[in-house]
Design a protein around this motif. Structure first.
Motif, PDB file in Angstrom:
ATOM      1  N   ARG A  80      -7.361  -3.887  -7.621  1.00 46.55           N
ATOM      2  CA  ARG A  80      -6.442  -3.095  -8.433  1.00 46.55           C
ATOM      3  C   ARG A  80      -5.986  -1.880  -7.641  1.00 46.55           C
ATOM      4  O   ARG A  80      -6.657  -1.399  -6.747  1.00 46.55           O
ATOM      5  CB  ARG A  80      -7.130  -2.596  -9.723  1.00 46.55           C
ATOM      6  CG  ARG A  80      -7.402  -3.633 -10.793  1.00 46.55           C
ATOM      7  CD  ARG A  80      -6.156  -4.136 -11.508  1.00 46.55           C
ATOM      8  NE  ARG A  80      -5.316  -3.122 -12.094  1.00 46.55           N
ATOM      9  CZ  ARG A  80      -5.440  -2.664 -13.347  1.00 46.55           C
ATOM     10  NH1 ARG A  80      -6.400  -3.116 -14.121  1.00 46.55           N
ATOM     11  NH2 ARG A  80      -4.590  -1.772 -13.810  1.00 46.55           N
ATOM     12  N   GLY A  81      -4.824  -1.354  -8.024  1.00 51.70           N
ATOM     13  CA  GLY A  81      -4.330  -0.121  -7.431  1.00 51.70           C
ATOM     14  C   GLY A  81      -4.108  -0.244  -5.937  1.00 51.70           C
ATOM     15  O   GLY A  81      -3.594  -1.245  -5.438  1.00 51.70           O
ATOM     16  N   TYR A  82      -4.510   0.778  -5.196  1.00 46.52           N
ATOM     17  CA  TYR A  82      -4.349   0.764  -3.746  1.00 46.52           C
ATOM     18  C   TYR A  82      -4.958  -0.484  -3.118  1.00 46.52           C
ATOM     19  O   TYR A  82      -4.462  -1.010  -2.122  1.00 46.52           O
ATOM     20  CB  TYR A  82      -5.007   2.006  -3.128  1.00 46.52           C
ATOM     21  CG  TYR A  82      -4.378   3.316  -3.515  1.00 46.52           C
ATOM     22  CD1 TYR A  82      -3.110   3.664  -3.047  1.00 46.52           C
ATOM     23  CD2 TYR A  82      -5.054   4.228  -4.318  1.00 46.52           C
ATOM     24  CE1 TYR A  82      -2.537   4.886  -3.377  1.00 46.52           C
ATOM     25  CE2 TYR A  82      -4.488   5.455  -4.658  1.00 46.52           C
ATOM     26  CZ  TYR A  82      -3.224   5.781  -4.191  1.00 46.52           C
ATOM     27  OH  TYR A  82      -2.661   6.983  -4.520  1.00 46.52           O
ATOM     28  N   TYR A 142       0.836  -1.202   0.000  1.00 46.29           N
ATOM     29  CA  TYR A 142       0.000   0.000   0.000  1.00 46.29           C
ATOM     30  C   TYR A 142       0.874   1.256   0.000  1.00 46.29           C
ATOM     31  O   TYR A 142       0.643   2.191  -0.779  1.00 46.29           O
ATOM     32  CB  TYR A 142      -0.900  -0.028   1.232  1.00 46.29           C
ATOM     33  CG  TYR A 142      -1.625   1.255   1.547  1.00 46.29           C
ATOM     34  CD1 TYR A 142      -2.556   1.799   0.670  1.00 46.29           C
ATOM     35  CD2 TYR A 142      -1.406   1.906   2.761  1.00 46.29           C
ATOM     36  CE1 TYR A 142      -3.248   2.974   0.980  1.00 46.29           C
ATOM     37  CE2 TYR A 142      -2.088   3.073   3.082  1.00 46.29           C
ATOM     38  CZ  TYR A 142      -3.000   3.608   2.191  1.00 46.29           C
ATOM     39  OH  TYR A 142      -3.676   4.771   2.502  1.00 46.29           O
ATOM     40  N   ALA A 143       1.908   1.258   0.845  1.00 46.00           N
ATOM     41  CA  ALA A 143       2.807   2.417   0.906  1.00 46.00           C
ATOM     42  C   ALA A 143       3.539   2.620  -0.407  1.00 46.00           C
ATOM     43  O   ALA A 143       3.822   3.757  -0.806  1.00 46.00           O
ATOM     44  CB  ALA A 143       3.808   2.234   2.049  1.00 46.00           C
ATOM     45  N   GLU A 157     -17.570   5.601   1.646  1.00 52.75           N
ATOM     46  CA  GLU A 157     -16.731   6.134   0.570  1.00 52.75           C
ATOM     47  C   GLU A 157     -15.776   7.212   1.088  1.00 52.75           C
ATOM     48  O   GLU A 157     -16.147   8.060   1.893  1.00 52.75           O
ATOM     49  CB  GLU A 157     -17.599   6.708  -0.545  1.00 52.75           C
ATOM     50  CG  GLU A 157     -16.783   7.144  -1.758  1.00 52.75           C
ATOM     51  CD  GLU A 157     -17.626   7.419  -2.986  1.00 52.75           C
ATOM     52  OE1 GLU A 157     -17.109   8.073  -3.918  1.00 52.75           O
ATOM     53  OE2 GLU A 157     -18.804   6.983  -3.028  1.00 52.75           O
ATOM     54  N   THR A 158     -14.549   7.147   0.591  1.00 53.18           N
ATOM     55  CA  THR A 158     -13.500   8.104   0.944  1.00 53.18           C
ATOM     56  C   THR A 158     -12.696   8.421  -0.312  1.00 53.18           C
ATOM     57  O   THR A 158     -12.951   7.863  -1.373  1.00 53.18           O
ATOM     58  CB  THR A 158     -12.522   7.507   1.976  1.00 53.18           C
ATOM     59  OG1 THR A 158     -11.893   6.353   1.379  1.00 53.18           O
ATOM     60  CG2 THR A 158     -13.216   7.086   3.253  1.00 53.18           C
ATOM     61  N   ALA A 159     -11.689   9.271  -0.155  1.00 55.07           N
ATOM     62  CA  ALA A 159     -10.701   9.411  -1.227  1.00 55.07           C
ATOM     63  C   ALA A 159     -10.051   8.041  -1.444  1.00 55.07           C
ATOM     64  O   ALA A 159      -9.805   7.299  -0.480  1.00 55.07           O
ATOM     65  CB  ALA A 159      -9.639  10.441  -0.827  1.00 55.07           C
ATOM     66  N   GLU A 160      -9.791   7.697  -2.696  1.00 54.26           N
ATOM     67  CA  GLU A 160      -9.279   6.368  -3.018  1.00 54.26           C
ATOM     68  C   GLU A 160      -7.984   6.052  -2.263  1.00 54.26           C
ATOM     69  O   GLU A 160      -7.745   4.903  -1.879  1.00 54.26           O
ATOM     70  CB  GLU A 160      -9.047   6.245  -4.522  1.00 54.26           C
ATOM     71  CG  GLU A 160      -8.624   4.855  -4.960  1.00 54.26           C
ATOM     72  CD  GLU A 160      -8.426   4.736  -6.462  1.00 54.26           C
ATOM     73  OE1 GLU A 160      -8.238   3.607  -6.952  1.00 54.26           O
ATOM     74  OE2 GLU A 160      -8.446   5.783  -7.156  1.00 54.26           O
ATOM     75  N   LYS A 172     -10.085   4.975  -9.533  1.00 51.60           N
ATOM     76  CA  LYS A 172      -9.573   4.355 -10.756  1.00 51.60           C
ATOM     77  C   LYS A 172      -9.358   2.855 -10.607  1.00 51.60           C
ATOM     78  O   LYS A 172      -9.602   2.079 -11.531  1.00 51.60           O
ATOM     79  CB  LYS A 172      -8.270   5.048 -11.163  1.00 51.60           C
ATOM     80  CG  LYS A 172      -8.475   6.500 -11.568  1.00 51.60           C
ATOM     81  CD  LYS A 172      -7.178   7.183 -11.937  1.00 51.60           C
ATOM     82  CE  LYS A 172      -7.425   8.637 -12.336  1.00 51.60           C
ATOM     83  NZ  LYS A 172      -6.169   9.349 -12.668  1.00 51.60           N
ATOM     84  N   GLY A 173      -8.891   2.424  -9.431  1.00 47.85           N
ATOM     85  CA  GLY A 173      -8.664   0.999  -9.220  1.00 47.85           C
ATOM     86  C   GLY A 173      -9.958   0.215  -9.249  1.00 47.85           C
ATOM     87  O   GLY A 173     -10.047  -0.837  -9.900  1.00 47.85           O
ATOM     88  N   GLY A 174     -10.979   0.712  -8.553  1.00 46.17           N
ATOM     89  CA  GLY A 174     -12.266   0.028  -8.550  1.00 46.17           C
ATOM     90  C   GLY A 174     -12.906   0.015  -9.923  1.00 46.17           C
ATOM     91  O   GLY A 174     -13.492  -1.004 -10.332  1.00 46.17           O
ATOM     92  N   ALA A 175     -12.796   1.112 -10.655  1.00 44.92           N
ATOM     93  CA  ALA A 175     -13.380   1.172 -12.000  1.00 44.92           C
ATOM     94  C   ALA A 175     -12.722   0.150 -12.922  1.00 44.92           C
ATOM     95  O   ALA A 175     -13.382  -0.452 -13.776  1.00 44.92           O
ATOM     96  CB  ALA A 175     -13.216   2.581 -12.565  1.00 44.92           C
TER      97      ALA A 175
END
Length: 350
Positions: free
Chosen positions: A217-219, A63-64, A308-311, A269-272
């Motif tokens: 995906r992503g974070y 994550y970091a 929901e929060t900032a990604e 973006k990761g979830g999308a």
């Protein structure tokens, strides 16, 4: 004479999962002291970042890595400790930032990596839940996660608090104010409350599954990896994590109606990017269980909501119902997640 009551199965893990909202609020309140560490990192202007960790802490380090590459625009990599401890590699680490992540701060390999990196020019930062640990003493700077003693073997509150501590550190290095983390204590309680019924339904659907695939995906890749570990160590499931980007390249061939799929899909973006992947997985008949603030937007048989929060801070919250799922599945399958077979709280490797 008072008879001592035997602890019930899972009581420590249950209490530690429930304690996280307050831990988050307390950690955010300590943002100022973390920002002081961040200022020293910024002043050194590192050209590259390395992260050293094991187990659940390795997922926090992943994550970091995303935070450093996206928020700081610095290249970052995960250390292979054995290159130092077994092979004796001695690269030049001048102007490199090394962040060692460990709940206990007692793993010999991470200690050796940190000592070696510091001697070779790296700025070393320990992120631990044990302020007086050997790792903290070896590093030049240290961040206290502040989660308090963790009695269950499976890491829950120390994992999520480590995520938040890493976020606060890296956000402060970029000059941020921590605004996206400010309400995480309140949002964590909201997430635990609002996801409880769906988690119980997931326990009933997954209790007889022997094979689980986790993906994100992503974070959220870090959350998918942590989910697989939690399900394996508490419920003894055969659990494997894949990035949504890799899943369709081959592993999808092993997915069928007997496979449980846990997909982490938070807004951003990761979830999308997971939408198309889950369309394919769902069409193969797999029991898809979507967790996250974007769970309602993907193909799934069961959805577990997350506030929901900032990604960039979503992993701090999206892991909470997954921890509850691991707890519930372990109990439903006759286990005790407080003391999984063959595991110790601190694993010492070299």
């Amino acid at each position: 004479m008072t008879r001592q009551t035997e602890p019930s199965a899972g009581q420590h893990m249950s209490a530690e999962v429930a304690s996280q909202p307050k831990i988050f609020a307390d950690l955010v309140a300590r943002r100022g002291e973390i920002a002081e560490i961040a200022a020293q990192v910024s002043a050194r202007r590192p050209r590259f970042a390395l992260l050293a960790a094991r187990g659940s802490s390795d997922h926090a380090a992943l994550y970091a890595k995303y935070l450093i590459e996206v928020l700081l625009q610095l290249p970052a990599g995960l250390v292979s400790p054995s290159t130092t401890t077994l092979y004796g590699a001695q690269p030049d680490l001048t102007d490199v930032l090394l962040i060692s992540v460990s709940q206990s701060g007692g793993s010999p390999d991470l200690l050796e990596v940190t000592e070696s990196a510091r001697a070779r020019g790296a700025l070393t930062v320990a992120v631990t839940n044990t302020p007086d640990s050997p790792l903290n003493n070896a590093a030049e700077l240290s961040v206290d996660v502040g989660a308090g003693p963790e009695l269950a073997v499976a890491a829950t509150k120390t994992y999520s608090a480590t995520l938040l501590a890493l976020y606060l550190l890296i956000d402060a290095v970029r000059g941020g104010s921590g605004e996206h983390a400010a309400a995480l204590g309140e949002l964590a309680q909201q997430t635990l409350d609002e996801s409880a019924a769906a988690v119980q339904e997931a326990v009933q659907r997954f209790r007889f599954v022997d094979r689980v695939l986790t993906t994100g995906r992503g974070y959220s890749s870090a959350t998918a990896a942590e989910a697989a570990l939690k399900l394996a160590e508490t419920s003894y499931l055969s659990a494997r994590s894949y990035s949504g980007a890799d899943l369709l390249h081959g592993p999808v061939a092993a997915v069928d109606a007997e496979t449980g799929v846990l997909a982490v899909t938070s807004a951003g973006k990761g979830g999308a990017a997971m939408s198309e992947v889950l369309d394919v997985i769902h069409s193969r008949g797999a029991d898809v269980f979507a967790v996250g603030s974007a769970a309602s937007r993907v193909s799934a048989a069961l959805r577990i909501p997350v506030a929901e929060t900032a990604e960039e801070v979503a992993p701090v919250l999206e892991v909470l119902p997954i921890q509850r799922l691991a707890l519930g599945l372990s109990l439903a399958r006759g286990g005790d997640p407080d003391s999984p077979r063959g595991l110790n709280k601190v694993t010492k490797t070299r």
